[in-house]
Design an enzyme around this catalytic site. Sequence first.
Site, PDB file in Angstrom:
ATOM      1  N   ASP A 126      -3.849 -50.720  12.739  1.00 62.81           N
ATOM      2  CA  ASP A 126      -3.705 -51.954  11.936  1.00 62.81           C
ATOM      3  C   ASP A 126      -2.313 -52.546  11.932  1.00 62.81           C
ATOM      4  O   ASP A 126      -1.782 -53.089  11.198  1.00 62.81           O
ATOM      5  CB  ASP A 126      -3.851 -51.568  10.328  1.00 62.81           C
ATOM      6  CG  ASP A 126      -2.643 -50.562   9.802  1.00 62.81           C
ATOM      7  OD1 ASP A 126      -2.154 -49.785  10.595  1.00 62.81           O
ATOM      8  OD2 ASP A 126      -2.427 -50.512   8.696  1.00 62.81           O
ATOM      9  N   ASP A 177      -5.209 -44.626  14.243  1.00 63.21           N
ATOM     10  CA  ASP A 177      -3.769 -44.651  13.697  1.00 63.21           C
ATOM     11  C   ASP A 177      -3.915 -44.301  12.238  1.00 63.21           C
ATOM     12  O   ASP A 177      -5.234 -44.018  11.816  1.00 63.21           O
ATOM     13  CB  ASP A 177      -3.184 -46.231  13.331  1.00 63.21           C
ATOM     14  CG  ASP A 177      -2.006 -46.118  12.514  1.00 63.21           C
ATOM     15  OD1 ASP A 177      -1.072 -45.117  12.821  1.00 63.21           O
ATOM     16  OD2 ASP A 177      -1.806 -46.865  11.785  1.00 63.21           O
ATOM     17  N   ASP A 201      -1.832 -44.100   8.874  1.00 66.57           N
ATOM     18  CA  ASP A 201      -1.582 -44.733   7.783  1.00 66.57           C
ATOM     19  C   ASP A 201      -2.204 -46.248   7.684  1.00 66.57           C
ATOM     20  O   ASP A 201      -2.026 -47.116   8.685  1.00 66.57           O
ATOM     21  CB  ASP A 201      -0.297 -44.987   7.468  1.00 66.57           C
ATOM     22  CG  ASP A 201       0.594 -43.786   7.139  1.00 66.57           C
ATOM     23  OD1 ASP A 201       0.688 -43.173   5.989  1.00 66.57           O
ATOM     24  OD2 ASP A 201       0.635 -42.894   8.126  1.00 66.57           O
TER      25      ASP A 201
END
Length: 222
Positions: free
Chosen positions: A171, A12, A14
């Site tokens: 996250d 991922d 960000d």
Amino acid sequence: MNVDTIDAVFFDLDGTLIDSAPDLAGAANDLRASLGLPAMPLERFRPMVGSGARGMIGVAFDVGPQDARFSELREEFLHRYEQRMTRETRVFASVLPLLDALERQGRRWGVVTNKAARFTDPLVRSLGLHERAATVIAGDTTPHSKPHPAPLLEAARRVGLAPARCMYVGDDVRDVQAGQAAGMVTVVAAWGYLGIGEPIGTWGADHIVQTPDELLNLLAMA
């Protein structure tokens, strides 16, 4: 699932590869200022970065997608974010050695994000990642975004690997859901933003790592 045959690691963007919270929060505060409202602290915004514009608008104005104001605020926020998205955003310093190590090991790595290509592509280029990543999949590269598995399956297709030979690191619970649906090994990056929902231990990931070094140790077991 185990890591015995992992040949590619997808991340991922960000909160996993990059710390974009200062620019996302900055855009939200720029918008607040334009409306005569005081700035809010970065700490209020940081946990919700994984939710993108929806999360930033929710924190800044306590407005959700069902609110009549949401669409206009979202468009103005995105405009302001586009103007400043490379100002303070950086690759996490602890992630850079991880990328170096993956490359030394001959493992390909790439980016799979829900951030639209209009933001993803210039941001990845500005950070010097575009020349290193085996593939970059944005939120609008495929007809569906995470938690749908389509973006991850497209990433695996582009690097010529079966999904079972790939790992996805993120996250947000949607990262785990997408990775599981795609048949990849799933890893939670506990250094990320993580949201404010259920604890990460309940997400059902194959592994949770606290630091990029822990991820390297996990891969060393393969």
